[in-house]
Design an enzyme around this catalytic site. Structure first.
Site, mmCIF file in Angstrom:
data_model
loop_
_atom_site.group_PDB
_atom_site.id
_atom_site.type_symbol
_atom_site.label_atom_id
_atom_site.label_comp_id
_atom_site.label_asym_id
_atom_site.label_seq_id
_atom_site.Cartn_x
_atom_site.Cartn_y
_atom_site.Cartn_z
ATOM 1 N N HIS A 267 39.983 35.420 25.278
ATOM 2 C CA HIS A 267 40.175 36.096 23.994
ATOM 3 C C HIS A 267 38.952 35.912 23.106
ATOM 4 C CE1 HIS A 267 42.069 37.897 20.663
ATOM 5 N NE2 HIS A 267 43.088 37.096 20.453
ATOM 6 N N HIS A 308 36.983 47.019 28.301
ATOM 7 C CA HIS A 308 38.000 46.606 27.330
ATOM 8 C C HIS A 308 39.336 47.162 27.774
ATOM 9 C CE1 HIS A 308 40.044 46.070 23.453
ATOM 10 N NE2 HIS A 308 39.108 45.184 23.185
ATOM 11 N N ASP A 364 31.817 42.012 21.916
ATOM 12 C CA ASP A 364 31.197 40.733 22.232
ATOM 13 C C ASP A 364 29.801 40.839 22.838
ATOM 14 O OD1 ASP A 364 33.251 39.066 21.372
ATOM 15 O OD2 ASP A 364 34.427 39.518 23.157
HETATM 16 N N1 CMC Z 1 32.024 44.416 34.871
HETATM 17 C C1 CMC Z 1 32.175 45.010 36.090
HETATM 18 N N2 CMC Z 1 33.288 45.649 36.479
HETATM 19 C C2 CMC Z 1 34.297 45.679 35.610
HETATM 20 C C3 CMC Z 1 34.221 45.088 34.325
HETATM 21 C C4 CMC Z 1 33.029 44.445 33.973
HETATM 22 N N3 CMC Z 1 32.877 43.867 32.776
HETATM 23 N N4 CMC Z 1 35.379 45.271 33.675
HETATM 24 C C5 CMC Z 1 36.175 45.965 34.503
HETATM 25 N N5 CMC Z 1 35.522 46.202 35.672
HETATM 26 C C6 CMC Z 1 36.018 46.996 36.817
HETATM 27 C C7 CMC Z 1 37.067 46.228 37.585
HETATM 28 O O1 CMC Z 1 36.484 45.494 38.652
HETATM 29 C C8 CMC Z 1 37.939 47.345 38.073
HETATM 30 O O2 CMC Z 1 37.277 47.973 39.138
HETATM 31 P P1 CMC Z 1 38.124 48.608 40.391
HETATM 32 O O3 CMC Z 1 38.866 49.769 39.778
HETATM 33 O O4 CMC Z 1 37.110 49.006 41.386
HETATM 34 O O5 CMC Z 1 39.043 47.511 40.864
HETATM 35 C C9 CMC Z 1 37.947 48.342 36.924
HETATM 36 O O6 CMC Z 1 36.695 48.119 36.247
HETATM 37 C C10 CMC Z 1 39.094 48.150 35.940
HETATM 38 O O7 CMC Z 1 39.107 46.789 35.531
HETATM 39 P P2 CMC Z 1 40.390 46.011 35.022
HETATM 40 O O8 CMC Z 1 40.176 44.543 35.203
HETATM 41 O O9 CMC Z 1 41.630 46.601 35.602
HETATM 42 O O10 CMC Z 1 40.388 46.379 33.478
HETATM 43 P P3 CMC Z 1 41.199 45.618 32.353
HETATM 44 O O11 CMC Z 1 41.519 46.619 31.328
HETATM 45 O O12 CMC Z 1 42.323 44.828 32.919
HETATM 46 O O13 CMC Z 1 40.136 44.556 31.822
HETATM 47 C C11 CMC Z 1 38.603 43.381 30.512
HETATM 48 C C12 CMC Z 1 39.562 44.567 30.591
HETATM 49 C C13 CMC Z 1 38.028 43.294 29.095
HETATM 50 C C14 CMC Z 1 39.360 42.064 30.798
HETATM 51 C C15 CMC Z 1 37.479 43.580 31.551
HETATM 52 O O14 CMC Z 1 36.790 44.782 31.286
HETATM 53 C C16 CMC Z 1 36.506 42.411 31.592
HETATM 54 O O15 CMC Z 1 36.760 41.427 32.288
HETATM 55 N N6 CMC Z 1 35.361 42.483 30.836
HETATM 56 C C17 CMC Z 1 34.432 41.407 30.773
HETATM 57 C C18 CMC Z 1 34.923 40.349 29.803
HETATM 58 C C19 CMC Z 1 34.769 40.784 28.362
HETATM 59 O O16 CMC Z 1 33.742 41.300 27.946
HETATM 60 N N7 CMC Z 1 35.819 40.527 27.557
HETATM 61 C C20 CMC Z 1 35.813 40.844 26.140
HETATM 62 C C21 CMC Z 1 36.807 41.902 25.800
HETATM 63 S S1 CMC Z 1 36.644 42.442 24.107
HETATM 64 C C22 CMC Z 1 37.307 41.161 23.172
HETATM 65 C C23 CMC Z 1 38.279 41.596 22.116
HETATM 66 O O17 CMC Z 1 38.443 42.783 21.809
HETATM 67 O O18 CMC Z 1 38.925 40.692 21.554
#
Ligand code: CMC
Length: 430
Positions: A267, A308, A364
């Site tokens: 988070h 995100h 971030d």
């Molecule tokens: N780098 C590379 N690939 C990614 C990334 C990334 N940062 N984020 C998602 N993907 C890929 C993931 O591997 C998946 O690919 P595939 O469809 O081939 O399996 C696809 O994109 C969808 O990913 P997901 O994990 O299902 O997406 P999600 O909505 O569950 O995750 C997230 C969102 C923020 C957790 C994720 O994008 C992530 O881990 N980002 C990096 C960490 C980060 O920057 N977090 C800060 C979020 S903003 C903070 C706030 O608003 O408070």
């Protein structure tokens, strides 16, 4: 066209009409769907509440596909350009931008409450010399409840307002004390002649000078970062604030829990991970190689600061932050990691892998670079997030308290453990 959902229960052949309102059906409407009179009724199963609206809220609106973020209807870009943090906090808390008189009273009230009780200082002195500032912050916020027992009067409007003034005013003082404690410097008392963010910089960085003069560019940059982080609807920490508050505990205790949720790396800790990643990459020349690794890893190596859960286009907060970064670096000197970040963004925004998955920079990606350039250690990053989010947490808490539909949060479960069985004496166990 009727706003209803027709459900046929194939176990019984019975048909049900469920009303649809605001694009939702009520989970409790499903409870009438039973196979027998003593059946508990149908429930929804929704781990992490990914498809469940937990409340009705008039505070923050997000359209993740279009990259829109509104506080009480006002676009975040306009607030970042025109407003200041205290005015935005007022808007979030009370629903409208303040008139000149309201703003004056609001700022005076906040300014009058910036001091901490001397015993709070003693309490904070008890932490280990290397204690994490976020651990100090959240424990101290919780401890405030013992100093203000009147905060238990949560249905008294006057009491709620008093706690709101105290919390908004005191969180920067607690944050600054936590920072000074962690680096072994003496605490600095608030200077009420300075602005909210100017005074925060004073409490953080004042040394032996008689009067601290905050750099106006840095004070404004911090203020804008506070505006961007003030609320973000039903995220993990806000949900914690509402859940804890639903037991009718005082707001300090609930807010300590919300801050604890923010402490987690998923988070409030992503900007720290961005800095670590940029450091590991080390140079612009090595960016393509790192991007290749991310793509080949099948989701194991992620581009931190990208993607995100809600935003499937450029995070509007990231756009504002990118602009501030230039202003800050003009004062502090450029963070050497910036070139690496810009190169990552340049490549990722035209790479099929990231484009097809709608992965754009989030809030971030650049914020850590700015905080680092301003002299903050990474341990302070979640604390810097908690200060402005306090406004959002209180607004959401009060909205929950006054919502006649809300009750103590008490989800259901699907029990998957053993069926009833008899106790086995210790000497008979296998
Ligand atoms: N780098 C590379 N690939 C990614 C990334 C990334 N940062 N984020 C998602 N993907 C890929 C993931 O591997 C998946 O690919 P595939 O469809 O081939 O399996 C696809 O994109 C969808 O990913 P997901 O994990 O299902 O997406 P999600 O909505 O569950 O995750 C997230 C969102 C923020 C957790 C994720 O994008 C992530 O881990 N980002 C990096 C960490 C980060 O920057 N977090 C800060 C979020 S903003 C903070 C706030 O608003 O408070």
């Amino acid at each position: 066209m009727a706003d209803t959902l027709t459900v046929v229960d194939n176990r019984t052949g019975k048909q049900y009409e469920l009303p649809i309102q605001n694009g939702t059906v009520r989970a409790m409407d499903l409870r009438q769907i039973k196979t027998a009179p003593d059946d508990f009724g149908l429930m929804t199963y929704d781990p992490a509440l990914m498809g469940t609206a937990n409340c009705r809220s008039a505070i923050t609106f997000i359209d993740g596909d279009k990259g829109i973020l509104l506080y009480r209807g006002y676009p975040i870009e306009q607030l970042a350009e025109e407003s200041d943090f205290l005015e935005t906090a007022y808007l979030i808390l009370f629903g409208e931008l303040p008139t000149a008189t309201q703003q004056q009273t609001w700022v005076r009230e906040i300014t009058l409450h910036t001091m901490l009780h001397e015993n709070i200082k003693k309490f904070m002195e008890g932490f280990q010399y290397d204690a994490h500032p976020m651990g100090i912050f959240l424990s101290t916020v919780g401890a405030l409840s013992t100093f203000y027992p009147d905060a238990k009067q949560i249905f008294d409007k006057v009491s709620r307002l008093r706690q709101t003034h105290r919390l908004i005013a005191k969180v920067p003082s607690i944050a600054a004390y936590a920072f000074r404690h962690s680096i072994g410097r003496p605490y600095i008392y608030p200077d009420n002649e300075l602005s909210f963010s100017g005074n925060f910089l004073n409490m953080l960085f004042k040394m032996t000078e008689l009067k601290y003069h905050p750099n106006p560019v840095l004070a404004r940059a911090l203020d804008v970062l506070f505006i961007l982080h003030a609320d973000h609807e039903q995220n993990c920490s806000t949900t914690a604030m509402r859940n804890i508050g639903s037991s009718h505990v005082d707001p300090y205790s609930a807010l300590a829990g919300a801050a604890a949720a923010l402490y987690g790396p998923l988070h409030g800790g992503a900007n720290e991970a961005v800095l670590r990643m940029l450091g590991e990459i080390g140079s612009v020349a090595r960016v393509p190689e790192f991007i290749k690794r991310v793509k080949a890893s099948d989701g194991d190596v992620r581009l931190m600061g990208f993607g995100h859960r809600v935003y499937k286009s450029y995070d509007p907060r990231a756009k504002v932050i990118k602009k501030i970064a230039d202003l800050v670096f003009a004062v502090t000197g450029k963070n050497p990691l910036l070139e690496i970040a810009l190169e990552i963004e340049r490549i990722a925004l035209q790479d099929e892998y990231f484009v097809s998955r709608k992965l754009y920079p989030n809030v971030d990606f650049y914020s850590g670079l700015i905080y680092q350039a301003m002299g903050f250690p990474v341990e302070m990053f979640p604390v810097l997030f908690a200060i402005p989010r306090t406004a959002g947490w209180i607004a959401q808490w009060e909205e929950m308290l006054l919502d006649p539909e809300q009750k103590i949060a008490r989800p259901r479960q699907i029990y998957v453990g053993p069926a009833q069985r008899d106790y086995i004496a210790r000497d008979k166990r296998a």
